[in-house]
Design an enzyme around this catalytic site. Sequence first.
Site, PDB file in Angstrom:
ATOM      1  N   ASP A 183     -27.912  -3.345 -36.432  1.00 32.73           N
ATOM      2  CA  ASP A 183     -28.343  -2.469 -35.329  1.00 32.73           C
ATOM      3  C   ASP A 183     -27.561  -1.166 -35.452  1.00 32.73           C
ATOM      4  O   ASP A 183     -26.362  -1.183 -35.685  1.00 32.73           O
ATOM      5  CB  ASP A 183     -28.018  -3.098 -33.972  1.00 32.73           C
ATOM      6  CG  ASP A 183     -28.953  -4.234 -33.619  1.00 32.73           C
ATOM      7  OD1 ASP A 183     -29.882  -4.502 -34.391  1.00 32.73           O
ATOM      8  OD2 ASP A 183     -28.744  -4.851 -32.560  1.00 32.73           O
ATOM      9  N   ASP A 215     -33.441  -1.312 -38.609  1.00 29.36           N
ATOM     10  CA  ASP A 215     -33.593  -1.605 -37.169  1.00 29.36           C
ATOM     11  C   ASP A 215     -34.780  -0.859 -36.546  1.00 29.36           C
ATOM     12  O   ASP A 215     -34.825   0.361 -36.547  1.00 29.36           O
ATOM     13  CB  ASP A 215     -32.276  -1.167 -36.502  1.00 29.36           C
ATOM     14  CG  ASP A 215     -32.252  -1.348 -34.994  1.00 29.36           C
ATOM     15  OD1 ASP A 215     -33.149  -2.005 -34.449  1.00 29.36           O
ATOM     16  OD2 ASP A 215     -31.286  -0.835 -34.375  1.00 29.36           O
ATOM     17  N   HIS A 385     -26.943   5.767 -18.705  1.00 24.81           N
ATOM     18  CA  HIS A 385     -27.002   4.786 -19.785  1.00 24.81           C
ATOM     19  C   HIS A 385     -27.668   5.438 -20.989  1.00 24.81           C
ATOM     20  O   HIS A 385     -28.614   6.202 -20.825  1.00 24.81           O
ATOM     21  CB  HIS A 385     -27.804   3.548 -19.377  1.00 24.81           C
ATOM     22  CG  HIS A 385     -27.972   2.564 -20.501  1.00 24.81           C
ATOM     23  ND1 HIS A 385     -26.920   1.842 -21.004  1.00 24.81           N
ATOM     24  CD2 HIS A 385     -29.061   2.214 -21.238  1.00 24.81           C
ATOM     25  CE1 HIS A 385     -27.355   1.071 -22.003  1.00 24.81           C
ATOM     26  NE2 HIS A 385     -28.640   1.289 -22.157  1.00 24.81           N
ATOM     27  N   SER A 387     -29.060   4.372 -25.058  1.00 22.29           N
ATOM     28  CA  SER A 387     -29.357   3.246 -25.927  1.00 22.29           C
ATOM     29  C   SER A 387     -28.392   3.212 -27.110  1.00 22.29           C
ATOM     30  O   SER A 387     -27.795   4.217 -27.482  1.00 22.29           O
ATOM     31  CB  SER A 387     -30.787   3.378 -26.437  1.00 22.29           C
ATOM     32  OG  SER A 387     -31.037   2.431 -27.453  1.00 22.29           O
ATOM     33  N   HIS A 389     -29.602   2.131 -30.030  1.00 22.37           N
ATOM     34  CA  HIS A 389     -30.502   2.040 -31.182  1.00 22.37           C
ATOM     35  C   HIS A 389     -31.094   3.399 -31.550  1.00 22.37           C
ATOM     36  O   HIS A 389     -31.358   4.230 -30.689  1.00 22.37           O
ATOM     37  CB  HIS A 389     -31.633   1.056 -30.889  1.00 22.37           C
ATOM     38  CG  HIS A 389     -31.156  -0.352 -30.679  1.00 22.37           C
ATOM     39  ND1 HIS A 389     -30.962  -1.231 -31.712  1.00 22.37           N
ATOM     40  CD2 HIS A 389     -30.801  -1.008 -29.550  1.00 22.37           C
ATOM     41  CE1 HIS A 389     -30.528  -2.381 -31.225  1.00 22.37           C
ATOM     42  NE2 HIS A 389     -30.417  -2.275 -29.916  1.00 22.37           N
ATOM     43  N   HIS A 411     -36.061  -6.303 -36.767  1.00 20.59           N
ATOM     44  CA  HIS A 411     -35.791  -6.331 -35.326  1.00 20.59           C
ATOM     45  C   HIS A 411     -36.880  -5.690 -34.484  1.00 20.59           C
ATOM     46  O   HIS A 411     -36.861  -4.484 -34.244  1.00 20.59           O
ATOM     47  CB  HIS A 411     -34.472  -5.620 -34.951  1.00 20.59           C
ATOM     48  CG  HIS A 411     -33.323  -6.046 -35.776  1.00 20.59           C
ATOM     49  ND1 HIS A 411     -32.206  -5.288 -35.917  1.00 20.59           N
ATOM     50  CD2 HIS A 411     -33.116  -7.158 -36.515  1.00 20.59           C
ATOM     51  CE1 HIS A 411     -31.355  -5.904 -36.707  1.00 20.59           C
ATOM     52  NE2 HIS A 411     -31.884  -7.038 -37.087  1.00 20.59           N
ATOM     53  N   ASP A 465     -29.751 -26.702 -24.354  1.00 20.83           N
ATOM     54  CA  ASP A 465     -29.710 -27.072 -22.963  1.00 20.83           C
ATOM     55  C   ASP A 465     -28.250 -27.385 -22.643  1.00 20.83           C
ATOM     56  O   ASP A 465     -27.748 -28.429 -23.007  1.00 20.83           O
ATOM     57  CB  ASP A 465     -30.581 -28.317 -22.813  1.00 20.83           C
ATOM     58  CG  ASP A 465     -30.920 -28.578 -21.381  1.00 20.83           C
ATOM     59  OD1 ASP A 465     -30.596 -27.739 -20.541  1.00 20.83           O
ATOM     60  OD2 ASP A 465     -31.509 -29.636 -21.129  1.00 20.83           O
TER      61      ASP A 465
END
Lengths: 578, 578
Positions: A183, A215, A385, A387, A389, A411, A465
């Site tokens: 990434d 990516d 905020h 990113s 990417h 991705h 689980d």
Amino acid sequence: MPPGGRQMQESRVPARVLLCNLMPDQKLRVIPLGGLGEFGMNIMALQYGNDIIVIDAGMMFPEDELLGVDIVTPDLTFLTENRDKVRALVLTHGHEDHIGAVPYFLAEFDVPIYGTALTLALVDRRLEEHDLENEPQFHPVEPRQQVEIGPFTVEFIRVTHSIPHAMALAITTPLGVIIHTGDFKIDPTPFDNEPFDLHTFAEYGKRGVLLLLSDSTNVDRAGYTESERAVRPRMQEVFSRAEGRLVITGFSSSVHRIQLVIDTAHESGRKLVLLGRSMMSTTEIAHNLGLLNLPDGLLMRPQDLLTAPPKKVAVLISGTQGEPMSALARAAVNNHKHLSVRPGDLVAFSARIIPGNEKAIFRMIDHLSRRGADVLYGNMSPPLHVSGHASVEELALMLNLVRPRYFVPLHGDYRQLAKHARLAEHMRYSGLDSSFVLETGEVLEFDERGARKSGKVTVGRVCIDSGTVAEVVEDVVIRDRRLLSEDGIILPIIAINKHTGRSEKLPEIVARGFAPADDGSGFVQNARQVVALTLENSSPEEMMDWGVMKEKIRMDLKRHIAKQTQRRPLIMPVILEV
Amino acid sequence: MPPGGRQMQESRVPARVLLCNLMPDQKLRVIPLGGLGEFGMNIMALQYGNDIIVIDAGMMFPEDELLGVDIVTPDLTFLTENRDKVRALVLTHGHEDHIGAVPYFLAEFDVPIYGTALTLALVDRRLEEHDLENEPQFHPVEPRQQVEIGPFTVEFIRVTHSIPHAMALAITTPLGVIIHTGDFKIDPTPFDNEPFDLHTFAEYGKRGVLLLLSDSTNVDRAGYTESERAVRPRMQEVFSRAEGRLVITGFSSSVHRIQLVIDTAHESGRKLVLLGRSMMSTTEIAHNLGLLNLPDGLLMRPQDLLTAPPKKVAVLISGTQGEPMSALARAAVNNHKHLSVRPGDLVAFSARIIPGNEKAIFRMIDHLSRRGADVLYGNMSPPLHVSGHASVEELALMLNLVRPRYFVPLHGDYRQLAKHARLAEHMRYSGLDSSFVLETGEVLEFDERGARKSGKVTVGRVCIDSGTVAEVVEDVVIRDRRLLSEDGIILPIIAINKHTGRSEKLPEIVARGFAPADDGSGFVQNARQVVALTLENSSPEEMMDWGVMKEKIRMDLKRHIAKQTQRRPLIMPVILEV
């Protein structure tokens, strides 16, 4: 070392020349085992002859349809069927969608793990919840370091991302160089002043690269992704705007963002309280590695939150996605031990909405608004905020730097992979032979004549689980989806009166393929009582939030059934408003 | 005319003076019956003494939790309990969330309906599916027209919105003037050159307004909403970029957008095909009213799509939200009679994503990408879609123009209403006494001393279950949610093998509170066969799309059960991937 294995040489020869220098019947295979055509759960195998290296081993969160399990990991059947060939696990960075399945991988394969210090520390935190036979073989690496693994030489190249210590990989194989970006974005002014290593990418590009894997997460976004530094002015504005308490929610893995909140709290004379298990442990890990600068006396204990003067305190809390049991979701329905949201509080979201979570997040914001808080969310400029990417222009820059002969987008959902492949083809600078849209399980095979799709391997999703989410996980059950229906399914059906907000009838329990339901032992009757008790012990605010209620019912019923029967059926609560 | 009723006068007196001029015990009540604290289903009652007028009567689409019904309408109990007082229905504009429940309202109340020609024509289209006893009393209105209804005088004020003929209402009551904005934005350059009537708002504001009720949909967006005209450059670019067929999807009610597509198709020499029932009928209605300019010979029949040269054709299709049975969703899984999407096609989304629909929309885009189409979606600049709702600066302008004494935010979830109320309070220009965040059912009462919250009335949601969606609706069943659990619930449980994409076992049927399941008549066995048949008749692409599969199963099973038993249980398919 197997035939075809070769050392990385100081003066490397171009990829084209390497094509001649190999065993005639050896092929190089790129095998995505997760993350292509789906969001999360990134894992890929590279095979040359009798050697396989695995790149990343991530998890994904279950979709609504699979409510009844906690996390989802990739099916490792292909690797277990080739157990003797698996040589190593190489990690690009420490996000859950890249390392979340490492414990399940290590339970099967006791091989060396390569990654940076932070990545390995985050893996180690996950391993604490598991009981592995052997001590993991951690091999910490530095940027520009090269490691030899069978016929592969892997060089780690520093990239910028929303977590420190993120690496791309340049993997020299007998057939040529493969670049796997992990990434990334190309941040010109990274928060830690550790720049994106353009020069090494350029060097490889100049010498010739066989395949670029890149990516695709943000291929839908035009232009450049903003620098992490762009968040600072807005964060300062938020701190100075807050007239009472300030509650900031962010991703717990965003170490740079945590640093920014620390810095701004310090500058503004507020103490900082960390809430949420992952937020606290990430901060501790990053601090121990010297990646966080934490002024003495800045942190305050959660239990002092009640008595602290509102203007003198800020809270950094996890739960940006409205996860039903997260710290923020609990606080929103007034069910958190230390934080009771009230009028005068400013709650600010320093995170994006991950598609699919909109309803849960907006429901949580409605709760916070009803409690009288001012809530700051959504896009704004300057941003609160950014990113991690790369957007389209950065993806184009990566293609231009690396100049690969073949290209495979990594991705993303299918539409994103297709768009990224189209981008590469539209650019058709000298050298690109072709791009391939691969989905999880599809194999791309290379030999001296070039590359082609070559069949499929077994892939799938494994449901994990755990005992409970909030407590320490005691026992973990791994189940293949194929077994789910054999374990049975239980549907608790609850009717909630819209006006009173209460459930007026005893819940119904529908069970299928689950033996105890049929044996007259009173199982159904007991289960109804368990659900009724969960409903009784819920606040009116919780009762309004079906996401929270479903999760609570699921967890309580799971615990009850596991205790009574040692079985773990799929539990899917159905809530009807009447 | 009841006591206190009064005519609108040419030279009006300020609201403050009006406060003195009324029967001493008469109160004015604002009663939201839907749309406040929830998205859609807008309806509000205004009561003064023995007179009630109703503003809008909208529907909402059911949330996933309520899969099993087609649409949701407001509970009209408060109105039926005050049946003798209901004088009229006044409609602001023709969107479904404002008129969708009119047929159900008219089935109960045979009163005059006021609205513009387009709004009434769209209501009339809906009425065709219903069997009303009396001819509806349509009263078409023009901008600036005033109508007297009991003690109320309603003036229609032209606003700009994403549908033509959108109106705000200025309602003069014995206690003062109430302004209800309906849905609006302030478009400086509207597509039809019919401007937002700033002057009439200003006049009312100058004379004094008791209460402003204003659209909160876009209160989360900073700045100004762009003009509809801003879409033109991008639409032209999309037409000139498309090298093969061009498929554009948009909201079928967006008449201006349809005009833009018509104009651009005409300029670029492409024929236009309309696909989707609502797209075709809206175009026809708008054209008949002279609201669409349609060049001769531009439209092509859907059946000619297969043979038309790709470069010479454009398609305008409904289904922007990935609705499982919409024209575009069918085309995406290659199940549309006339449109088979193929490589070379460009599919462009001229619409926004309504929150909650992300997964369905992205799944549809993945399908379109897999079929080889280039898909254009998401935000871009210049835009291919603009909103019809006012952003923050326009909302502030409305508050400044109208200068109300009291303020109540309309249309939105709680967080949006709270934010809009906060905006008004932050502005505290001369005159605002207070703002109230009302949720559906909460009554705001006015008398000579001012305004206060005053109790709650019965509200709720009524589920409407139509025969089928795609065909002409034959019989419609109205059910209160309270009755749902009495009609029973049926859960078909289907296990689909992820690798083969097929269902390998006969589906399970779980039924509760539904008599035929218990009588041994083979009901369950037959229902299993019905579901199995649905699965057999589905393409592999459809099987990959759980949204489509659930809807197909639900519809087929509903038809079967209605035929066999005349009952309509709630049907909630559960699909497991194994």
